[in-house]
Design an enzyme around this catalytic site. Structure first.
Site, PDB file in Angstrom:
ATOM      1  N   CYS A  41       0.979  -1.339   0.100  1.00 22.66           N
ATOM      2  CA  CYS A  41       0.010   0.004   0.175  1.00 22.66           C
ATOM      3  C   CYS A  41       0.993   1.291   0.030  1.00 22.66           C
ATOM      4  CB  CYS A  41      -1.006   0.092   1.242  1.00 22.66           C
ATOM      5  SG  CYS A  41      -2.329   1.106   1.075  1.00 22.66           S
ATOM      6  N   HIS A  42       0.784   2.188   1.043  1.00 22.96           N
ATOM      7  CA  HIS A  42       1.680   3.315   1.227  1.00 22.96           C
ATOM      8  C   HIS A  42       3.042   3.029   1.700  1.00 22.96           C
ATOM      9  CE1 HIS A  42      -2.200   5.330   0.782  1.00 22.96           C
ATOM     10  NE2 HIS A  42      -1.574   6.163   0.355  1.00 22.96           N
TER      11      HIS A  42
END
Length: 181
Positions: A106-107
């Site tokens: 994800c991030h």
């Protein structure tokens, strides 16, 4: 696949995406791996949905040479805070210098950008990180899971089954001597 005898670091701080920390943590422990939660903050960290996780070690006291691999969960706030901490960035970079497998979802790849370890790598992430990763020299693709010489990346919580499977596979395989930093 069993990971008995493997010691894996999981680096996180507050505002992690709950499932992106708990599912890999549980999957790794189910394989017999010892997992140490490393953070920039002592005692406990809290996910964006309220999950509390005990911190085992502070990043400034952790030594990457003691681990066989690293996991970086996402959530916007988690890697954003970690990438401003010099100790966290250095800890992550050390895994690449030692050619050890790393998983980021994800991030989480924001921390890889700050550690300057994605140049020439094929990666994926949450879509909003595409420009940051490309500007750091990465080849960004929109795929469920991408493996590039021991670096495993995924996009979001929906990708967790594939992500967990691949990090276990890479941690079982071990070091990748062909990695470049």
């Amino acid at each position: 696949m069993q990971l008995g005898g493997k010691h894996i670091a999981l680096i996180a701080t507050d505002e992690f995406e709950d499932s992106e920390l708990t599912q890999p943590l549980d999957a790794l422990r189910e394989t017999g791996a010892e997992v140490t939660v490393v953070s920039i903050k002592p005692d406990t960290i809290t996910g964006k949905n309220g999950t509390e996780i005990h911190v085992d070690a502070l990043v400034d006291d952790a030594d990457s040479s003691e681990y066989h691999g690293l996991v970086i969960p996402g959530g916007v706030g988690n890697p954003d805070k970690l990438r401003t901490d010099e100790g966290a960035v250095s800890f992550v970079r050390d895994f690449f210098e030692q050619h050890k497998p790393v998983g980021a979802i994800c991030h989480g790849p924001w921390l890889l950008v700050e550690a300057d370890v994605v140049d020439g790598r094929t990666v994926t992430s949450w879509p909003s990180l595409k420009t940051d990763l490309v500007n750091a020299g990465a080849n960004w693709v929109d795929e469920e899971v991408v493996v590039d010489e021991g670096l495993v990346t995924s996009r979001n919580p929906d990708d967790l089954p594939a992500f967990c499977s691949k990090i276990i596979e890479e941690f079982a395989e071990g070091k990748h001597e062909e990695q470049t930093v």
